[in-house]
Design an enzyme around this catalytic site. Structure first.
Site, PDB file in Angstrom:
ATOM      1  N   ASP A  62     -11.764  13.975   7.121  1.00 37.55           N
ATOM      2  CA  ASP A  62     -12.610  13.497   6.027  1.00 37.55           C
ATOM      3  C   ASP A  62     -12.132  12.095   5.672  1.00 37.55           C
ATOM      4  O   ASP A  62     -11.066  11.916   5.101  1.00 37.55           O
ATOM      5  CB  ASP A  62     -12.471  14.444   4.831  1.00 37.55           C
ATOM      6  N   LYS A  98     -19.550   5.314  -0.894  1.00 41.53           N
ATOM      7  CA  LYS A  98     -18.179   5.026  -1.307  1.00 41.53           C
ATOM      8  C   LYS A  98     -17.670   3.705  -0.736  1.00 41.53           C
ATOM      9  O   LYS A  98     -16.537   3.308  -1.001  1.00 41.53           O
ATOM     10  CB  LYS A  98     -17.247   6.171  -0.906  1.00 41.53           C
ATOM     11  N   CYS A 109     -13.680  18.178  -7.578  1.00 38.75           N
ATOM     12  CA  CYS A 109     -14.064  18.997  -6.415  1.00 38.75           C
ATOM     13  C   CYS A 109     -12.842  19.352  -5.574  1.00 38.75           C
ATOM     14  O   CYS A 109     -12.888  19.319  -4.336  1.00 38.75           O
ATOM     15  CB  CYS A 109     -15.114  18.283  -5.565  1.00 38.75           C
TER      16      CYS A 109
END
Length: 412
Positions: A200, A226, A366
């Site tokens: 990720d 992002k 998260c």
């Protein structure tokens, strides 16, 4: 303020607005970065001059759109140093990319007795797909824990990654702890055990140079929003030999070679994974984001963010009553700082900062298993970008002191 930074700030119109009558100080970049004018104009140019669907029409607009769309794939390939543009799949974001791998490669390759390894710091996007896959396949999901410095425990990784491991999934940079993980070492551990590594890269791409070949990543996912790009666009890098063996993720137009009444055959990669009309405007915006990053320079971006953390971190540590999370060694951190203030709920602290025009994130980010490991329900997170300044950092520091004193007086 540095003249170059001022010029960069001037290209982000949103930074000129006010929040609660105070100048906007945007410190939620780990969630979503702002978009420069150049990116907005590039997307508008597509809509106004050559908007058409791709890979379909033989008319002029369709051919222009297709040529431009595919040229961005090559630009992304060069940006992350992939071997071939056929290893670049456009998705709706990092979450979509990770779900794609779990629901294709994972479904195809995980069997009874296998194991999946993730780190305890993973964003839910890089945890839930593997957790659900493990439940469906009735296999074991193992977690690499933190060491005493709240970094990934590489010694624990060496214990957890075994010949039973088939997939290792880990973030290159934690969105909470700010630690930069040793991806290449983890990739080598995975490969020594005949496993693949899924990375990720949401918090890494756009902050420093990412070379997927040097990292030895098998799959690498990131999002446009992002890295100064638009929402709803992401990338999955995958080794070509792996992508070619994987079944399609979605079915529909443009991902087929041939369809009959009896069945279908699939288009070659990467089109096999891009069913339906793609987010063409998002792809164009992603190119604009890469252009912006390359114009500024990844070295300059990394150095500026590092300078801000070097400046902020020692000062913020001196504020009594603040607890920080992640490595204390600044050189091992990204531009993310997560903390809590004694006696003040993170949401209250974030709200108080918002009253001063300072936008930070509060919550579990998260990453609830990580919060449980840290012994908290949530934290406040300030995350810096190339357009943030030392003056803004000073305002954050002074606001934290004022808020602390206000709440202390209120509680007396």
């Amino acid at each position: 303020m540095d003249k170059n930074i001022k010029q960069i700030r001037d290209s982000f119109p949103i930074l000129k607005r006010k929040i609660n009558d105070s100048p906007l100080i945007y410190l939620d970049n780990a969630a979503t970065a702002q978009i420069p004018v150049s990116v907005s104009k590039k997307m508008m140019d597509f809509d106004e001059t050559y908007r058409a669907n791709v890979h379909r029409g033989v008319h002029t607009l369709g051919m222009w759109a297709t040529k431009y769309y595919e040229s961005v794939r090559k630009k992304v390939k060069d940006f992350i140093h992939a071997k071939s543009e056929r290893e670049i799949v456009f998705t709706s974001g990092c979450t979509d990319s990770l779900n794609l791998v779990a629901n294709t490669y994972g479904e195809q390759n995980i069997q009874a007795g296998d194991e999946i390894v993730v780190s305890i710091m993973e964003h839910h996007s890089n945890l839930l797909p593997w957790q659900q896959l493990a439940m469906r396949k009735h296999v074991k999901l193992k977690f690499i824990e933190l060491d005493q410095e709240q970094k990934l425990d590489l010694a624990d990784a060496k214990k957890k990654i075994t010949p039973k491991t088939k997939i290792v999934a880990v973030a290159q940079v934690s969105n909470v702890l700010g630690c930069i993980n040793p991806i290449k070492e983890l990739a080598q551990l995975a490969h020594q055990n005949n496993a693949v590594i899924v990375v990720d890269g949401a918090q890494a791409v756009g902050h420093f140079d990412v070379n997927v070949q040097e990292l030895e990543a098998d799959f690498y996912a990131f999002s446009g929003h992002k890295m100064f790009g638009p929402d709803g666009i992401g990338v999955l890098y995958g080794r070509k030999k792996l992508l070619e063996k994987m079944p399609p993720y979605r079915l529909g137009g443009e991902m087929i070679a041939n369809v009959t009444r009896e069945g279908a055959t699939w288009a070659p990669v990467p089109q096999k994974f891009e069913a339906g009309t793609p987010n063409i405007e998002g792809v164009i915006g992603l190119e604009g984001a890469i252009d912006f990053i390359e114009h500024v320079g990844l070295d300059k971006i990394r150095q500026h963010e590092q300078d801000l953390i070097d400046y902020v971190f020692p000062k913020i540590q001196k504020i009594a009553g603040l607890t920080f999370y992640g490595p204390q060694n600044i050189s091992e951190r990204s531009s993310v700082i997560s903390f809590n203030m004694q006696g003040i709920h993170p949401h209250d602290l974030a709200t108080a900062l918002d009253l001063e025009g300072i936008e930070v994130r509060a919550g579990h980010h998260c990453a609830q298993p990580l919060m449980e490991t840290l012994g908290v329900e949530s934290t406040v997170r300030a995350s810096f970008a190339i357009y943030n300044t030392q003056e803004e950092a000073d305002k954050l520091l002074s606001a934290l002191v004022e808020i602390k004193e206000f709440f202390q007086n209120e509680l007396r």
